[in-house]
Design an enzyme around this catalytic site. Structure first.
Site, PDB file in Angstrom:
ATOM      1  N   LYS A   1       3.984   8.265  -3.982  1.00 40.08           N
ATOM      2  CA  LYS A   1       4.236   9.081  -2.784  1.00 40.08           C
ATOM      3  C   LYS A   1       5.509   8.661  -2.063  1.00 40.08           C
ATOM      4  O   LYS A   1       5.543   8.517  -0.840  1.00 40.08           O
ATOM      5  CB  LYS A   1       3.035   9.064  -1.851  1.00 40.08           C
ATOM      6  CG  LYS A   1       1.772   9.639  -2.485  1.00 40.08           C
ATOM      7  CD  LYS A   1       0.618   9.689  -1.509  1.00 40.08           C
ATOM      8  CE  LYS A   1      -0.623  10.297  -2.138  1.00 40.08           C
ATOM      9  NZ  LYS A   1      -1.252   9.410  -3.146  1.00 40.08           N
ATOM     10  N   ARG A   2       6.580   8.497  -2.804  1.00 37.19           N
ATOM     11  CA  ARG A   2       7.848   8.093  -2.213  1.00 37.19           C
ATOM     12  C   ARG A   2       8.503   9.262  -1.484  1.00 37.19           C
ATOM     13  O   ARG A   2       8.372  10.416  -1.885  1.00 37.19           O
ATOM     14  CB  ARG A   2       8.791   7.558  -3.291  1.00 37.19           C
ATOM     15  CG  ARG A   2       8.299   6.295  -4.006  1.00 37.19           C
ATOM     16  CD  ARG A   2       8.066   5.156  -3.027  1.00 37.19           C
ATOM     17  NE  ARG A   2       7.989   3.870  -3.687  1.00 37.19           N
ATOM     18  CZ  ARG A   2       6.899   3.129  -3.793  1.00 37.19           C
ATOM     19  NH1 ARG A   2       5.760   3.571  -3.303  1.00 37.19           N
ATOM     20  NH2 ARG A   2       6.927   1.956  -4.404  1.00 37.19           N
TER      21      ARG A   2
END
Length: 281
Positions: free
Chosen positions: A99-100
């Protein structure tokens, strides 16, 4: 290593051949304890190796949650690198659940970490957050295209807090979640058999018929099993887009460990139930 065939094409083939199932690798402390393992690097390695050896040769996708490896520092990341490589060698596609989301050179560095074909953590796809603006993901989109990888963009998540942002209505009347879906549909225009840029859409959200989910790309759908959704729910939630849904099951499979046979049986059972729900056969 040369650039791979586009992720969307590889995913479509894997789903057709192995069934549309993504198994999460989530070695959190309580699950390690359930397996009789210590909450340390040795326990982490044993857990991850068992899951990969049990199911990577038969499921379409494995999704390690990066945070549960990162919490052990460099030794945990080393276990993650090994798990990714071994899962891919066994034929599973790997979606790195990290989930960057950032801007500019920082987003480019995240993309290089997970989406460059020569990176130690190279994965077939990466989960990303677009909430610094969809355009902030441009470095990841470019890196994915260049290396035959894909992205799963948070669009309509199942956590209650998500609605605060995703349901907010923009000028023009479209909410933020729908806006993300529209961006992804544009990325996937003309791609066959489907594009490489997918959305994360919770399987527990109920009727989503007011959203255009047919983005010509995959829909990663958490929530099957322990979170309450069942394979039979999928057609009602996703409608005509159900064929491109990749349901994620974590605890529903992982709770059967450390018995490798029980893990395999659980994964195969979920895959068959999902296939039946999606295709009716």
């Amino acid at each position: 290593m040369s650039a791979l065939e586009p992720f969307g094409a590889r995913l479509r083939r894997a789903m057709d051949e192995r069934g549309p199932l993504c198994v999460g690798i989530d070695p959190h402390a309580s699950l390690l304890a359930e397996w009789g393992l210590n909450d340390d690097v040795a326990g982490l390695e044993r857990f991850s190796r068992t899951v990969v050896e049990a199911v990577a040769d038969r499921v379409a996708v494995l999704k390690p949650q990066s945070a549960f490896f990162e919490r052990f520092g460099s030794r945990g990341v080393a276990v993650l690198e090994k798990s990714v490589a071994e899962a891919r060698a066994a034929g599973a596609l790997v979606v790195m659940d990290a989930k960057r989301g950032d801007i500019g050179s920082t987003m480019a560095a995240y993309a290089e970490s997970f989406l460059h074909k020569d990176a130690p953590l190279f994965s077939d796809a990466l989960t990303v957050s677009p909430y610094l603006g969809y355009g902030s993901l441009s470095p990841a989109v470019a890196m994915a295209r260049e290396n035959g990888a894909g992205l799963f963009v948070l669009a309509l998540t199942s956590n209650p807090e998500g609605g605060e942002v995703q349901h907010a209505v923009r000028s023009g009347g479209r909410n933020v979640g729908a806006t993300m879906l529209a961006h992804l549909a544009a990325e996937n225009t003309g791609e066959e058999p489907m594009g490489s840029f997918g959305a994360v859409v919770g399987a527990t959200l109920g009727d989503l018929s007011t959203y255009e989910l047919d983005i010509n790309g995959p829909l990663l759908a958490p929530g099957i099993g322990a979170q309450g959704a069942t394979p039979a729910d999928l057609p009602g939630v996703f409608g005509a887009a159900v064929r491109n849904v990749v349901p994620n099951v974590s605890r529903g499979v992982l709770r059967h460990g450390p018995d490798a046979v029980a893990l395999r049986d659980a994964a195969e059972r979920f895959a068959e139930e999902i296939r039946h729900a999606v295709t009716g056969s």
